[in-house]
Design an enzyme around this catalytic site. Structure first.
Site, PDB file in Angstrom:
ATOM      1  CE  LYS A  42      -3.419  -2.279   2.114  1.00  0.00           C
ATOM      2  NZ  LYS A  42      -4.107  -2.327   3.560  1.00  0.00           N
ATOM      3  N   GLY A  43       1.825   1.392   0.439  1.00  0.00           N
ATOM      4  CA  GLY A  43       2.965   2.471   0.824  1.00  0.00           C
ATOM      5  C   GLY A  43       2.979   2.934  -0.170  1.00  0.00           C
ATOM      6  CD  GLU A  98       8.975  -1.720  -3.595  1.00  0.00           C
ATOM      7  OE1 GLU A  98       8.430  -1.125  -2.133  1.00  0.00           O
ATOM      8  OE2 GLU A  98       9.510  -1.947  -3.527  1.00  0.00           O
ATOM      9  CG  ASP A  99       6.855   2.532   0.338  1.00  0.00           C
ATOM     10  OD1 ASP A  99       7.179   1.632  -0.119  1.00  0.00           O
ATOM     11  OD2 ASP A  99       6.187   1.986   1.530  1.00  0.00           O
ATOM     12  CG  ASP A 102      14.727  -0.426   4.912  1.00  0.00           C
ATOM     13  OD1 ASP A 102      15.788  -0.252   5.456  1.00  0.00           O
ATOM     14  OD2 ASP A 102      13.678  -0.224   5.972  1.00  0.00           O
ATOM     15  CE  LYS A 130      14.633   4.321   6.093  1.00  0.00           C
ATOM     16  NZ  LYS A 130      14.377   4.389   7.053  1.00  0.00           N
ATOM     17  CG  PHE A 151       9.925   4.872  11.598  1.00  0.00           C
ATOM     18  CD1 PHE A 151       8.543   4.748  11.564  1.00  0.00           C
ATOM     19  CD2 PHE A 151      10.296   3.194  11.479  1.00  0.00           C
ATOM     20  CE1 PHE A 151       7.649   3.826  11.044  1.00  0.00           C
ATOM     21  CE2 PHE A 151       9.166   2.034  11.139  1.00  0.00           C
ATOM     22  CZ  PHE A 151       7.560   2.566  10.634  1.00  0.00           C
ATOM     23  CG  ASP A 158       1.759   1.191   6.988  1.00  0.00           C
ATOM     24  OD1 ASP A 158       1.397   0.595   7.817  1.00  0.00           O
ATOM     25  OD2 ASP A 158       2.840   1.667   5.703  1.00  0.00           O
ATOM     26  NE  ARG A 164      -0.802   2.489   4.560  1.00  0.00           N
ATOM     27  CZ  ARG A 164       0.218   1.249   3.895  1.00  0.00           C
ATOM     28  NH1 ARG A 164       1.663   2.132   3.317  1.00  0.00           N
ATOM     29  NH2 ARG A 164       0.902   0.416   4.548  1.00  0.00           N
TER      30      ARG A 164
END
Length: 179
Positions: A42-43, A98-99, A102, A130, A151, A158, A164
């Protein structure tokens, strides 16, 4: 600013400017083609919608849900496909949106899966990179922002399915996710 945030790190205007640049980069790269753009739900949904609306190139859309976090602030390291694509990627130029990149585990899993299904090309556009958290040697083809180890939430990102809908991105207070 939301009460659960330490600070706002990116405003709505700053995000919009970078999204337009990413769309222009994609338009140049995919001129004369009709790629398949895939949102990793969902990101990435906020970024995805703004990105494809800013593109001039005709693009087809599809969605996948891949989970590696659950309700945690740490990646499980084992991305799981929760909802698969409706469209075939065979012989298609694929843009994975992609959000955040990581650990890199989800990106590697998606790349291997989609290329294994016969995608003609695989391009990754990420809102955030990141690199300090990378566990595997992989990176997006285009990243809008490089961030540290904070974070962050907002603009699709989220914590436990909250935040979000914030139109900006901020750093979540430690006491929220270290309960």
């Amino acid at each position: 600013m939301h009460k659960d945030l330490e600070s706002v790190v990116l405003t709505e205007a700053e995000i919009a400017q970078k999204v337009k640049r990413a769309a222009a980069w994609l338009d140049e790269k995919f001129a004369g083609t009709t790629p398949l753009a895939i949102s990793v739900l969902k990101g990435s949904v906020m970024f995805f919608c703004d990105l494809v609306r800013a593109m001039q190139t005709p693009v087809q859309l599809d969605f996948m849900t891949v989970s590696s976090y659950g309700s945690s602030s740490e990646s499980s390291g084992m991305p799981k496909i929760v909802m698969d694509l409706a469209a075939s990627v065979k012989d298609r130029d694929v843009i994975l949106v992609e959000d955040i990149v990581d650990s890199g585990n989800t990106l590697v899993r998606m790349r291997d899966l989609l290329m294994g299904r016969g995608a003609k090309s695989f391009t990754v556009v990420a809102l955030f990179d990141k690199p300090s958290r990378r566990k595997v040697p992989v990176k997006a083809d285009y990243s809008c922002f490089e961030i540290g180890d904070e974070f962050i939430v907002g603009y699709g990102l989220d914590y436990a399915q909250q935040y979000r809908n914030l139109p900006y991105v901020g750093i979540l207070k430690r006491e929220i996710y270290e309960k």
